[in-house]
Design a protein around this motif. Structure first.
Motif, mmCIF file in Angstrom:
data_model
loop_
_atom_site.group_PDB
_atom_site.id
_atom_site.type_symbol
_atom_site.label_atom_id
_atom_site.label_comp_id
_atom_site.label_asym_id
_atom_site.label_seq_id
_atom_site.Cartn_x
_atom_site.Cartn_y
_atom_site.Cartn_z
ATOM 1 N N GLN A 152 0.841 -1.193 0.000
ATOM 2 C CA GLN A 152 0.000 0.000 0.000
ATOM 3 C C GLN A 152 0.877 1.245 0.000
ATOM 4 N N VAL A 153 0.633 2.123 -0.949
ATOM 5 C CA VAL A 153 1.388 3.376 -1.027
ATOM 6 C C VAL A 153 0.404 4.539 -1.041
ATOM 7 N N SER A 154 0.854 5.676 -0.524
ATOM 8 C CA SER A 154 -0.022 6.848 -0.493
ATOM 9 C C SER A 154 0.068 7.597 -1.814
ATOM 10 N N SER A 155 -1.039 8.151 -2.217
ATOM 11 C CA SER A 155 -1.066 8.977 -3.433
ATOM 12 C C SER A 155 -1.819 10.253 -3.117
ATOM 13 N N GLU A 156 -1.367 11.345 -3.666
ATOM 14 C CA GLU A 156 -2.001 12.637 -3.414
ATOM 15 C C GLU A 156 -3.022 12.935 -4.494
ATOM 16 N N SER A 201 -5.625 15.643 -0.324
ATOM 17 C CA SER A 201 -5.967 14.566 0.617
ATOM 18 C C SER A 201 -5.177 13.327 0.230
ATOM 19 N N ASP A 202 -4.588 12.682 1.205
ATOM 20 C CA ASP A 202 -3.799 11.468 0.977
ATOM 21 C C ASP A 202 -4.717 10.245 0.972
ATOM 22 N N THR A 203 -4.594 9.432 -0.054
ATOM 23 C CA THR A 203 -5.316 8.159 -0.103
ATOM 24 C C THR A 203 -4.309 7.047 -0.332
ATOM 25 N N MET A 204 -4.707 5.832 -0.059
ATOM 26 C CA MET A 204 -3.832 4.681 -0.226
ATOM 27 C C MET A 204 -4.230 3.908 -1.481
ATOM 28 N N GLU A 205 -3.246 3.449 -2.226
ATOM 29 C CA GLU A 205 -3.522 2.630 -3.394
ATOM 30 C C GLU A 205 -2.586 1.424 -3.397
#
Length: 268
Positions: free
Chosen positions: A134-138, A151-155
């Motif tokens: 899982q990595v964060s994406s902006e 907002s930071d989300t995980m992908e």
């Protein structure tokens, strides 16, 4: 008189088959027929096992404890090729090409062909176990007042995969048996030597045995001794009966066929 004497002598010296020998030959013929029938029945049963294994939607239904690799905080998914995202299809091929193209090109009997390799990866019977981190994406969103809001989300990002097919394969004696043929296993550089390869291989092995395959079979290039050492050393694979060096020792072909056989409990 001469003709009679010759005939008489011949009939007494010729060896006529005994009743005991006749019976032995009949029993041998019956045994061969019985074995052919049993082999046919085993192959029919094997094809059913292969179909059932191929039709399974999610291998983690029977391997629940192996969906997550907690040591590296990874999760695994089981997919057909047509269930992969386009980005995952490209990633799987690119990783394969980066890791293996030189070995294919160095093996004259195989060679490298991008189109054929993509076709192999896309076969209807191919099944993938893909490990994700899982990595964060902006994600930038613009609100009604035109202010930029972040907002930071995980992908999920794929970091390694194993691909196999269930099929009927020659056991080296002319009989076709149900096997899990391990086609590919590839891991991103930063995740190697951390146990992920062994983890994916363990999933493959357990899947094969749970679904009653007789063997796991794979092909490894002779030019990649590290992979052969991994399969034979850590995973305890052995040289298969169909290995080209055993079949044609005077004609080196640049690859080895390794396998692991399911242990069948002996009848008590």
């Amino acid at each position: 008189a001469y003709a009679y004497a010759y005939t008489h002598a011949y009939t007494h010296t010729a060896k006529m088959p005994s009743k005991k020998k006749d019976k032995a030959q009949r029993e041998k013929a019956k045994a061969k027929k019985r074995e052919r029938k049993q082999r046919m029945e085993r192959e029919i049963a094997g094809k059913v096992l292969v179909k059932n294994a191929t039709d399974m939607k999610d291998i983690f239904q029977i391997l629940t404890a192996f969906r997550d690799y907690k040591k590296l905080d990874l999760s695994c998914c089981y997919k057909r090729y047509d269930e992969l995202k386009e980005s995952e299809k490209s990633w799987a091929f690119d990783l394969l090409q980066k890791n293996m193209e030189k070995h294919y090109k160095g093996c004259e009997s195989v060679g490298w062909n991008s189109a054929n390799k993509k076709k192999e990866l896309a076969h209807d019977d191919c099944r993938y176990v893909i490990a994700y981190t899982q990595v964060s994406s902006e994600n930038k969103k613009e609100n009604e007042d035109s202010n930029v809001k972040q907002s930071d989300t995980m992908e999920s990002k794929p970091v390694g995969y194993v691909m196999w097919r269930f099929l009927m394969d020659d056991n080296g004696s002319g009989e076709f048996i149900p096997v899990l043929y391990l086609w590919e296993i590839h891991i991103e550089e930063q995740y190697r030597r951390k146990g992920l390869g062994k983890y994916l291989m363990t999933i493959s092995e357990l899947a094969a045995w749970k679904l009653q395959m007789n063997k796991i079979i794979l092909t490894a290039f002779s030019s990649n001794p590290g992979s052969i050492k991994f399969f034979q050393g850590k995973m305890k694979f052995e040289v298969d009966e169909t290995d080209p060096i055993l079949c044609e020792p005077d004609e080196p072909c640049g690859y080895r066929i390794l396998s692991k056989t399911r242990a069948v409990p002996s009848a008590s």
